[in-house]
Design a protein around this motif. Structure first.
Motif, short mmCIF file in Angstrom:
data_model
loop_
_atom_site.label_atom_id
_atom_site.label_comp_id
_atom_site.label_asym_id
_atom_site.label_seq_id
_atom_site.Cartn_x
_atom_site.Cartn_y
_atom_site.Cartn_z
N UNK A 213 -14.35 9.18 -4.85
CA UNK A 213 -13.93 8.41 -6.01
C UNK A 213 -13.37 7.05 -5.56
N UNK A 214 -13.48 6.11 -6.46
CA UNK A 214 -12.94 4.79 -6.19
C UNK A 214 -11.41 4.86 -6.09
N UNK A 215 -10.86 4.13 -5.14
CA UNK A 215 -9.40 4.15 -4.96
C UNK A 215 -8.85 2.74 -4.96
N UNK A 216 -7.61 2.61 -5.42
CA UNK A 216 -6.97 1.31 -5.47
C UNK A 216 -6.52 0.84 -4.11
N UNK A 217 -6.66 -0.45 -3.87
CA UNK A 217 -6.25 -1.06 -2.61
C UNK A 217 -5.08 -2.02 -2.84
N UNK A 218 -5.23 -2.92 -3.79
CA UNK A 218 -4.19 -3.90 -4.08
C UNK A 218 -4.44 -4.48 -5.47
N UNK A 219 -3.36 -4.91 -6.09
CA UNK A 219 -3.53 -5.49 -7.42
C UNK A 219 -2.39 -6.41 -7.80
N UNK A 220 -2.66 -7.29 -8.74
CA UNK A 220 -1.67 -8.21 -9.29
C UNK A 220 -1.62 -7.99 -10.79
N UNK A 221 -0.46 -7.64 -11.31
CA UNK A 221 -0.39 -7.34 -12.73
C UNK A 221 -0.17 -8.62 -13.54
N UNK A 222 -0.02 -8.43 -14.86
CA UNK A 222 0.11 -9.58 -15.77
C UNK A 222 1.31 -10.46 -15.45
N UNK A 223 2.34 -9.87 -14.88
CA UNK A 223 3.55 -10.62 -14.56
C UNK A 223 3.57 -11.12 -13.12
N UNK A 224 2.43 -10.96 -12.43
CA UNK A 224 2.37 -11.45 -11.06
C UNK A 224 2.90 -10.51 -10.01
N UNK A 225 3.27 -9.31 -10.43
CA UNK A 225 3.76 -8.34 -9.45
C UNK A 225 2.58 -7.79 -8.66
N UNK A 226 2.81 -7.65 -7.37
CA UNK A 226 1.76 -7.20 -6.46
C UNK A 226 2.04 -5.79 -6.00
N UNK A 227 1.01 -4.98 -5.98
CA UNK A 227 1.11 -3.61 -5.51
C UNK A 227 0.02 -3.35 -4.47
N UNK A 228 0.40 -2.68 -3.42
CA UNK A 228 -0.56 -2.30 -2.38
C UNK A 228 -0.58 -0.79 -2.23
N UNK A 229 -1.73 -0.29 -1.83
CA UNK A 229 -1.80 1.10 -1.44
C UNK A 229 -1.10 1.24 -0.09
N UNK A 230 -0.76 2.45 0.26
CA UNK A 230 -0.10 2.67 1.54
C UNK A 230 -0.97 2.20 2.70
N UNK A 231 -2.27 2.40 2.59
CA UNK A 231 -3.15 2.01 3.69
C UNK A 231 -3.30 0.50 3.81
N UNK A 232 -3.03 -0.21 2.74
CA UNK A 232 -3.19 -1.67 2.75
C UNK A 232 -1.91 -2.41 3.13
#
Length: 126
Positions: free
Chosen positions: A44-63
């Motif tokens: 399955x597709x997995x998340x790596x990194x993202x930027x939300x509407x407010x500019x907050x950044x989230x990374x996966x543990x591997x990233x």
């Protein structure tokens, strides 16, 4: 019509770096949430990194500590700078966008995204 066009990727040796780009068109609201995802064969597709509407950044543990996600709002381009790559990073990478997530904490959940890039292969050789 929202369109995401990816570029970058390719082959690199372990320890090397690559940068992925994702140019968005069809909307002018730069506050869209955007993310990077990857998919291994038959997984399955997995998340790596993202930027939300407010500019907050989230990374996966591997990233974390190796990948950097950024966005050029003037050009509406999302980037993923990947360093210290290993064979475990070999996968098809996709960018995605959604106007707003139901919950801010879901930025790495692929099912919540509405628009997807065409994908680009990253291959890391050891």
């Amino acid at each position: 019509q929202v369109r995401l066009v990816q570029s970058g990727g390719g082959s690199v040796q372990a320890g090397g770096s690559l940068r992925l780009s994702c140019e968005a068109s069809g909307y002018t609201d730069v506050t869209y949430t955007m993310g990077w995802f990857r998919q291994y064969p038959k997984k399955e597709r997995e998340g790596v990194a993202g930027i939300d509407n407010d500019g907050r950044i989230t990374y996966s543990d591997s990233a974390k500590g190796r990948f950097t996600v950024s966005k050029d709002n003037a050009k509406n381009i999302l980037y993923l700078q990947m360093t210290s790559l290993s064979s475990e990073d070999s996968a098809m990478y996709y960018c995605a966008a959604v106007k707003r997530l139901p919950h801010a904490g879901w930025v790495l959940k692929p099912v919540e995204y509405h628009y997807w890039g065409q994908g680009t292969q990253v291959t890391v050789s050891s």
